[in-house]
Structure formats: structure tokens, C-alpha cells
Design a protein around this motif. Structure first.
Motif, PDB file in Angstrom:
ATOM      1  N   PRO A  64       2.802   4.134   6.171  1.00  0.00           N
ATOM      2  CA  PRO A  64       3.052   3.045   5.217  1.00  0.00           C
ATOM      3  C   PRO A  64       4.508   3.045   4.747  1.00  0.00           C
ATOM      4  O   PRO A  64       5.219   4.034   4.903  1.00  0.00           O
ATOM      5  CB  PRO A  64       2.122   3.391   4.048  1.00  0.00           C
ATOM      6  CG  PRO A  64       1.926   4.866   4.128  1.00  0.00           C
ATOM      7  CD  PRO A  64       1.978   5.211   5.594  1.00  0.00           C
ATOM      8  N   ASP A  65       4.926   1.923   4.182  1.00  0.00           N
ATOM      9  CA  ASP A  65       6.215   1.855   3.492  1.00  0.00           C
ATOM     10  C   ASP A  65       6.109   2.754   2.263  1.00  0.00           C
ATOM     11  O   ASP A  65       5.465   2.401   1.279  1.00  0.00           O
ATOM     12  CB  ASP A  65       6.489   0.402   3.077  1.00  0.00           C
ATOM     13  CG  ASP A  65       7.763   0.285   2.239  1.00  0.00           C
ATOM     14  OD1 ASP A  65       8.400   1.321   1.952  1.00  0.00           O
ATOM     15  OD2 ASP A  65       8.109  -0.850   1.875  1.00  0.00           O
ATOM     16  N   ASP A  66       6.742   3.925   2.339  1.00  0.00           N
ATOM     17  CA  ASP A  66       6.534   4.917   1.282  1.00  0.00           C
ATOM     18  C   ASP A  66       7.161   4.506  -0.052  1.00  0.00           C
ATOM     19  O   ASP A  66       6.851   5.084  -1.088  1.00  0.00           O
ATOM     20  CB  ASP A  66       7.072   6.284   1.732  1.00  0.00           C
ATOM     21  CG  ASP A  66       6.507   7.420   0.895  1.00  0.00           C
ATOM     22  OD1 ASP A  66       5.282   7.422   0.653  1.00  0.00           O
ATOM     23  OD2 ASP A  66       7.285   8.294   0.470  1.00  0.00           O
ATOM     24  N   SER A  67       8.039   3.505  -0.029  1.00  0.00           N
ATOM     25  CA  SER A  67       8.573   3.005  -1.307  1.00  0.00           C
ATOM     26  C   SER A  67       7.521   2.146  -2.006  1.00  0.00           C
ATOM     27  O   SER A  67       7.599   1.908  -3.201  1.00  0.00           O
ATOM     28  CB  SER A  67       9.829   2.166  -1.067  1.00  0.00           C
ATOM     29  OG  SER A  67       9.488   0.887  -0.544  1.00  0.00           O
ATOM     30  N   TYR A  69       7.142  -0.834  -1.989  1.00  0.00           N
ATOM     31  CA  TYR A  69       7.914  -1.909  -2.613  1.00  0.00           C
ATOM     32  C   TYR A  69       7.054  -3.115  -2.981  1.00  0.00           C
ATOM     33  O   TYR A  69       7.069  -3.585  -4.117  1.00  0.00           O
ATOM     34  CB  TYR A  69       9.026  -2.313  -1.635  1.00  0.00           C
ATOM     35  CG  TYR A  69       9.855  -3.481  -2.067  1.00  0.00           C
ATOM     36  CD1 TYR A  69      10.999  -3.278  -2.839  1.00  0.00           C
ATOM     37  CD2 TYR A  69       9.511  -4.783  -1.712  1.00  0.00           C
ATOM     38  CE1 TYR A  69      11.775  -4.350  -3.238  1.00  0.00           C
ATOM     39  CE2 TYR A  69      10.281  -5.858  -2.114  1.00  0.00           C
ATOM     40  CZ  TYR A  69      11.405  -5.638  -2.873  1.00  0.00           C
ATOM     41  OH  TYR A  69      12.170  -6.697  -3.270  1.00  0.00           O
ATOM     42  N   PHE A 255       3.715   9.339   1.550  1.00  0.00           N
ATOM     43  CA  PHE A 255       2.588   8.685   2.237  1.00  0.00           C
ATOM     44  C   PHE A 255       1.259   9.057   1.585  1.00  0.00           C
ATOM     45  O   PHE A 255       0.302   9.423   2.268  1.00  0.00           O
ATOM     46  CB  PHE A 255       2.558   9.079   3.724  1.00  0.00           C
ATOM     47  CG  PHE A 255       3.878   8.934   4.414  1.00  0.00           C
ATOM     48  CD1 PHE A 255       4.572   7.737   4.359  1.00  0.00           C
ATOM     49  CD2 PHE A 255       4.443   9.988   5.122  1.00  0.00           C
ATOM     50  CE1 PHE A 255       5.802   7.585   4.998  1.00  0.00           C
ATOM     51  CE2 PHE A 255       5.660   9.856   5.764  1.00  0.00           C
ATOM     52  CZ  PHE A 255       6.343   8.650   5.700  1.00  0.00           C
ATOM     53  N   THR A 259      -1.753   3.171   5.160  1.00  0.00           N
ATOM     54  CA  THR A 259      -1.168   1.875   5.505  1.00  0.00           C
ATOM     55  C   THR A 259      -2.132   0.734   5.169  1.00  0.00           C
ATOM     56  O   THR A 259      -1.729  -0.291   4.608  1.00  0.00           O
ATOM     57  CB  THR A 259      -0.834   1.870   7.009  1.00  0.00           C
ATOM     58  OG1 THR A 259       0.137   2.897   7.244  1.00  0.00           O
ATOM     59  CG2 THR A 259      -0.276   0.539   7.459  1.00  0.00           C
TER      60      THR A 259
ATOM     61  N   ALA B  15      11.391  10.177   3.165  1.00  0.00           N
ATOM     62  CA  ALA B  15      10.542   9.671   4.243  1.00  0.00           C
ATOM     63  C   ALA B  15      11.371   8.834   5.210  1.00  0.00           C
ATOM     64  O   ALA B  15      12.414   8.301   4.848  1.00  0.00           O
ATOM     65  CB  ALA B  15       9.417   8.819   3.659  1.00  0.00           C
ATOM     66  N   PRO B  18      11.002   2.658   6.569  1.00  0.00           N
ATOM     67  CA  PRO B  18       9.993   1.771   7.148  1.00  0.00           C
ATOM     68  C   PRO B  18      10.631   0.499   7.692  1.00  0.00           C
ATOM     69  O   PRO B  18      11.730   0.107   7.279  1.00  0.00           O
ATOM     70  CB  PRO B  18       9.106   1.436   5.953  1.00  0.00           C
ATOM     71  CG  PRO B  18      10.038   1.485   4.790  1.00  0.00           C
ATOM     72  CD  PRO B  18      11.045   2.560   5.105  1.00  0.00           C
ATOM     73  N   GLU B  20       9.746  -2.427   7.068  1.00  0.00           N
ATOM     74  CA  GLU B  20       9.864  -3.410   5.981  1.00  0.00           C
ATOM     75  C   GLU B  20      11.224  -3.333   5.296  1.00  0.00           C
ATOM     76  O   GLU B  20      11.778  -4.344   4.867  1.00  0.00           O
ATOM     77  CB  GLU B  20       8.771  -3.186   4.919  1.00  0.00           C
ATOM     78  CG  GLU B  20       7.347  -3.421   5.392  1.00  0.00           C
ATOM     79  CD  GLU B  20       6.695  -2.182   6.005  1.00  0.00           C
ATOM     80  OE1 GLU B  20       7.423  -1.311   6.539  1.00  0.00           O
ATOM     81  OE2 GLU B  20       5.460  -2.092   5.959  1.00  0.00           O
ATOM     82  N   ARG B  24      14.036  -6.213   4.834  1.00  0.00           N
ATOM     83  CA  ARG B  24      14.537  -6.623   3.519  1.00  0.00           C
ATOM     84  C   ARG B  24      16.049  -6.489   3.424  1.00  0.00           C
ATOM     85  O   ARG B  24      16.735  -7.374   2.941  1.00  0.00           O
ATOM     86  CB  ARG B  24      13.918  -5.742   2.419  1.00  0.00           C
ATOM     87  CG  ARG B  24      12.475  -6.041   2.091  1.00  0.00           C
ATOM     88  CD  ARG B  24      12.057  -5.401   0.765  1.00  0.00           C
ATOM     89  NE  ARG B  24      12.209  -3.957   0.716  1.00  0.00           N
ATOM     90  CZ  ARG B  24      11.265  -3.081   1.077  1.00  0.00           C
ATOM     91  NH1 ARG B  24      10.110  -3.502   1.534  1.00  0.00           N
ATOM     92  NH2 ARG B  24      11.476  -1.791   0.971  1.00  0.00           N
ATOM     93  N   GLY B 232      -0.785   6.275   9.932  1.00  0.00           N
ATOM     94  CA  GLY B 232      -0.953   5.499   8.710  1.00  0.00           C
ATOM     95  C   GLY B 232      -2.248   5.777   7.971  1.00  0.00           C
ATOM     96  O   GLY B 232      -2.418   5.328   6.838  1.00  0.00           O
ATOM     97  N   ARG B 234      -3.677   8.916   7.427  1.00  0.00           N
ATOM     98  CA  ARG B 234      -3.622  10.150   6.643  1.00  0.00           C
ATOM     99  C   ARG B 234      -4.877  11.005   6.795  1.00  0.00           C
ATOM    100  O   ARG B 234      -5.650  11.170   5.848  1.00  0.00           O
ATOM    101  CB  ARG B 234      -3.363   9.849   5.155  1.00  0.00           C
ATOM    102  CG  ARG B 234      -2.346   8.776   4.861  1.00  0.00           C
ATOM    103  CD  ARG B 234      -0.963   9.034   5.433  1.00  0.00           C
ATOM    104  NE  ARG B 234      -0.340  10.229   4.897  1.00  0.00           N
ATOM    105  CZ  ARG B 234       0.047  11.259   5.667  1.00  0.00           C
ATOM    106  NH1 ARG B 234      -0.120  11.249   6.976  1.00  0.00           N
ATOM    107  NH2 ARG B 234       0.614  12.301   5.123  1.00  0.00           N
TER     108      ARG B 234
END
Lengths: 367, 367
Positions: A64-67, A69, A255, A259, B15, B18, B20, B24, B232, B234
Motif C-alpha cells: 500500500p501507499d504507506d503515507s 495520503y 504497511f 492494500t 518505505a 509508492p 501514487e 502526485r 499488499g 500482509r
């Protein structure tokens, strides 16, 4: 092998029994099993969220996008916060674990109600903290105050409304109490069922932004597991001033949600109509429980959640009742491990509740 | 607010970036971004697993079977173990966190290679443990032995093969080393990439059952994130004698993986053909990297994983190279934070690797 001494005093959480277990142990077909034990949303997940996850299932190979966002941005907009006020957890459980690890060590003090969410105590024991509980079963802020004056506390847990009993403090009373708390004490306001409480009674509504602006030592926890119907996806959140969030972030593993969980939570926030509809039906059905229990001559705790706690007094033994229901394919939560002669029943769909009443009649006649 | 002192010394894990984020920040269309940064399986998830998750997406509202009966049963059969030898984690990361919390407290000692998986140190610092590292970058068991004799250790981490460098100890050398270790020291054998190493060279293969039967103080960690293409989702696992598993279970939170993660892992175990096919392609493509890097006059570390570490020596600065690639929509992992002037590149699909070579040519010409 030697392990940390604190573990000697740690018990493991007794999770609600899964449908798979009833299938395995009692040979009942899974479609005939009804589970009203874990406060899952009986109306399923929003069809829009299901469609989104089916579309994105191919992304399971990608971290996943760990931020986080997009999810934090959506939560920030909904609750009028900044992303820097937000941390995401694998359920709100994980955030209360972060809180304990950030604030507590051996002999730290944690104050909570006598009968409340079991993980507060379990996580506290992981670090060897001293657990201080009120005498009253339900949240009693006078007792909280007395104990706080006497012992102090590194963390105070308030479960609003309370799991597993269902009662709920008024927002104004919570605020009056918080005014008396030292700024070095972290107050965790666990709002896992807040959507239900706020729907039923406006006096119970906690506004997260107002809470953390007024009390910079408070953290508000919310979850996608209950009203948002994503119990299986493990997504919760904490809202607090950035100083607190930064420290919790130090403990968060990368993470920490999947996701698909991230995508599901983002999508679930877009379908508030589904959420409100489920909550509305929940309280319609709860009336039937209140009538049933009253007719039977038992007591219940007026509930601000999606479950109801039914007390058997000296008439029946809750453990036996739960077991007999289980053998008939109906899973409810026996509260013996919480030292209550009671069962906690998730408010199901109309036909599930009708079935519960029928089976309970049958079981009680034979006990 | 006061927080635990140990947190002052804790940094957060960086990390991989990503897709994404590149979309951005650089305005590149997501379909034009290639991510070779997080050692995800470039061949996607098994179509059978995707189909299963699409079918089960409706169960997102339901908590998982917290006993994880079916997954543990499948792992037990595959590895010739008992379910009581198994614990499931949110990635194998979480199990190494359990290990540290079960064994370590302030001033406990943790021994590891100089350059290895960052979370060993980060989790160690969460509890205030002392981190002892070898001088050699790569795993050097002689140095491990010297340091162990000098300092002792509560936990030893062996990453076999090693992330982020890619080298891999021989099984026989690991066994010789383990014979010298006190039974009160927990040895964590992190086998996150073992499927790759065992495919490439039989001498690297660690048999989990033989390991834990021979050395009751060892725990073997595996993951579904790499060869099984579920990064993704885990899901990881730990195999050890039941005494160790029981203690780790005390720290595990209930529902620590999602309902869909559990189902995906169970399904992924049924499609070993997909896994083997991906690993085979991985090493075919790795040859192209070795040839490319040699032709360019750089060095690489022979890798037993699904990534390759390319060292720039004094020719280029890895941080700049990674940044220039990023701006072109190619995400690789700069190892500056590991104190290496190197990038770690996940072995992608043929066309992704061709693109990486083209972009790297272009970037290096302009630096």
C-alpha cells in the motif's frame, strides 16, 4: 527459554467464535449459522465498496501507499482536521497499543472502567503497567476522579459508548472530567461505536476536532469495523495533536494495513448513505430486543451501540445459554470472561433477530 | 507531553516510494510508472487467488477466523509441522516484532549484520535494546561468533538471504554457527526470500522443520509477500517449538490479519505452479542485469533474491541516480539510508527491465 517476566501475567484475548468453528465442531452447514457475537454489521459491506475491491483485487501483490495520503486526506476533510492530526491503524486496537507503548513502561498506571474493552488491560500488561479499575461496572466518572486523585495515571481509557456493556457517557460530563486531568496524562477516547451513539442521542456525540483542540492531551479513536462494515479489513484511526501523532508514528510498523483495506476504507467514506441506513435499521431492531427481554423478565443495559447486553441474574447461567445457542448454530458472546452473567448479542437483521428469539425461547425452556 | 524515553532514539522506516506518490509529485500517468523498489512480484498475483478474493469480497464485514485454523493447517501440511508450531503475522515483520517484545527489554542485546533488514534495529530500539552489528556489510558468521562470545545476545537475526544486499549464507554454515549458541538466545532465521535462494542453489535451502527440531531456540520466518505475490496483503508466519510460539501468542493482537488476507494466503498455497514459474523467470531476467551492470563497469552483489544491488563506487551518487530515475517514472530503492552508495532494483518483467536499462543509460549520460 527465558522470556520477559511481564508475559507471565498476560492472558490472550478471547475472540468471538467464528462461523468456521461452528461448522467444524458441530457439523452445521455454514449457511445455517448465524453469528451475532462480534458486533459485525449484519447488513454486509456497501455494494460500492465490494465492487471497488473486486476491481482492485489484482493489486494484492503491491504494497500500500504507506503515507496513506488519500485516506488521511478524506478523513481530514470529513472531520475538519489536518492530515498531520491523523494516524491509521490495523483496527483502532492497534492505535491503543501504540498509545500504551508510547506512554507506558513497567509500573506505569492505566485507569479504566471495571468492565470495558479487554484489550486495554491486555496491552497494558504487555509492558508491565499497573491496571487501575473503578468498582462500578459501567463508566462512573466520579470514581474515575477519585482514583485519579489517589493514584494518578499515565493513560486513562474512556470507551464512549462502552464495549461490551453498551452504556454511554454524555459529552458534557466527559468534558468536565477532562478539565481536571493533568496535561501529561494521555486520555484515550475510544469512539469505536460513536456513530451509533450520536445517532441515538445528540448529547452523546463527541466531535473529534473540538475534543483535541480543547484537550491537547486527548486522542480520539475511530474505526471502520462497525458502522462502516469493514470489521474483516482492520482499519481504524487516531486523531490527536501532532505531537502525539508523531510519537505514535515512531511505533507504527510500515504497511500496517493492507492494500485492499486502504482502498476499502477510502471507498466506504464515500457511501455515508449506506452507513446511516444501517444505523437506522439497527435501532429499529434494538426495540424488538428491549421488548423481548422485558417480556422474558430479564434485564438489559440500554445500549448506544449495535449490540445489547442481556443479564440473566440468578435465573440462568449465561455460559450455558451461549453454549446451547451455539449448538443450534447461533453464536452470541458469553460475558463470563468479563465476570458478567450475561450475553452480548449483536443486533442482527430482522430475520436473524426473530431466529435468535425463537432459539432463546427453546434453549431457556430446556435449561 | 512526556513519552517513553526510548522513543527519542527511534527513527521511522523509510518505505519504498509508492506509485501514487510519483503520480502526485511528478504528474506522470500511473500506467507509465514502473516500480522496481519494493521487491514485489512483478508477475502479479495468481489469477486463482484474484478470483477467490473477488468471490469473497462480500465478507469484508466479517472478522477473520482468529484461530487461523485452515491456513495453519495448510502450512503444517506443506512444511510437515504441527499447527502448534505456527504463528501468523501481519507480514513476517510483525513476528520479528513479537520476538523482540517477548525476549527483550531495555539494555537487552540484539546481534545482527551491519547491513540488513532495517526493522530489526527499529523494533529493537522500541524496547531500548542495545544493537550490536558486525563490521562486515554482509553476513559474516566469524564476526557474529566473536561478537557473541564478547557480548552475548538475547536475539540474533540472520537474514537468509539478506535484504537489502542479496547475499545468502550456506545452510551448513548456519548450522555450525547455531551449534555454538546458548539455548537461551533466540535465533531468528528470516527466510523472507528463501524460496528464491533454494531455487538458485540447493546449498542455501533451510528446511524449517529440521531447523527447529535441531535447534529448539531457533524460529524460522516466512512470508507471502515475495514469492507468493501478496505483498499488499500482509501475511507472514513463524515456525518454532511450541514454547516459543505460546509466548509470541501472548503478544499477538486478535485479528492481526484481514479476512481477505487469510483467504488469499490459503489460496496462494494451492498454486505452487504459479510461484515456481515466477521464480524461474526471475532468475532468467537477473542474468540480464548481471550482464548490463558488468558491461557498464559497475559492481553488483550476486543475489539469491528477487532484487539486485548495484554499487556505483566513486562513479555516481546513488541518491542522484535514483532521483533522476524517479523523475522519469522509474522507482528504484536508493540505499543511502543503509549507508551504501548503491541502488536496489527489483527484478521486473522483461519489458520493465529493458526500460530500466534504457532509462539508466539516459540518466547516467546526463550526470
Amino acid at each position: 527459554m527465558r522470556f520477559n517476566e511481564v508475559l507471565k501475567d498476560v492472558s490472550t484475548y478471547e475472540a468471538g467464535k467464528p462461523i468456521e468453528l461452528v461448522v467444524r465442531e458441530y457439523g452445521i452447514d455454514s449457511k445455517d449459522v448465524i453469528k451475532l457475537a462480534s458486533n459485525e454489521n449484519p447488513y454486509g459491506t456497501s455494494p460500492k465498496v465490494i465492487a471497488k475491491i473486486q476491481e482492485l483485487a489484482k493489486n494484492m501483490c503491491l504494497y500500500p501507499d504507506d503515507s496513506m495520503y488519500e485516506l488521511k486526506d478524506a478523513l481530514a476533510k470529513k472531520y475538519n482536521l489536518e492530515s498531520s492530526n491523523i494516524i491509521i491503524g490495523s483496527g483502532s486496537d492497534q492505535i491503543l497499543e501504540f498509545c500504551i507503548h508510547a506512554k507506558c513502561k513497567k509500573d506505569s498506571k492505566i485507569l479504566m472502567a471495571k468492565t470495558t474493552f479487554a484489550m486495554y488491560e491486555i496491552y497494558g500488561k504487555h509492558v508491565g503497567a499497573e491496571i487501575i479499575k473503578t468498582n462500578s461496572e459501567q463508566h462512573n466518572l466520579e470514581e474515575f476522579s477519585e482514583l485519579y486523585k489517589k493514584h494518578g495515571a499515565d493513560i486513562i481509557f474512556l470507551c464512549i459508548p462502552n464495549n461490551p456493556l453498551g452504556e454511554c457517557l454524555d459529552k458534557n460530563d466527559v468534558y468536565e472530567f477532562l478539565k481536571t486531568i493533568d496535561k501529561n496524562t494521555l486520555v484515550v477516547v475510544d469512539g469505536a461505536y460513536q456513530e451509533y451513539a450520536a445517532f441515538k442521542d445528540e448529547k452523546k456525540r463527541i466531535c473529534p476536532k473540538d475534543l483535541i483542540d480543547t484537550f491537547p492531551n486527548a486522542i480520539y479513536l475511530g474505526t471502520f469495523s462497525k458502522a462502516y462494515s469493514l470489521g474483516g479489513m482492520r482499519v481504524g484511526y487516531g486523531f490527536a495533536q501532532n505531537e502525539i501523532i508523531q510519537n505514535l508514528y515512531k511505533i507504527r510498523a510500515p504497511f500496517n494495513i493492507t492494500t485492499l483495506s486502504l482502498a476499502a476504507a477510502i471507498e466506504a467514506l464515500k457511501d455515508e448513505e449506506f452507513v446511516n441506513d444501517c444505523i437506522s435499521k439497527n435501532f429499529e431492531e434494538m426495540k424488538r430486543y428491549e421488548e423481548y427481554v422485558t417480556k422474558k423478565g430479564f434485564e438489559y443495559i440500554p445500549s448506544y451501540t449495535n449490540f445489547i447486553t442481556i443479564k440473566f441474574g440468578d435465573k440462568y447461567v449465561s455460559k450455558e445459554v451461549a453454549q446451547k445457542l451455539l449448538e443450534r448454530g447461533m453464536i452470541v458472546r458469553d460475558l463470563t470472561s468479563y465476570k458478567q452473567n450475561a450475553i452480548r448479542v449483536t443486533i442482527g437483521k430482522p430475520e436473524q433477530n426473530t431466529k435468535l428469539f425463537q432459539l432463546l425461547d427453546e434453549v431457556l425452556q430446556n435449561l
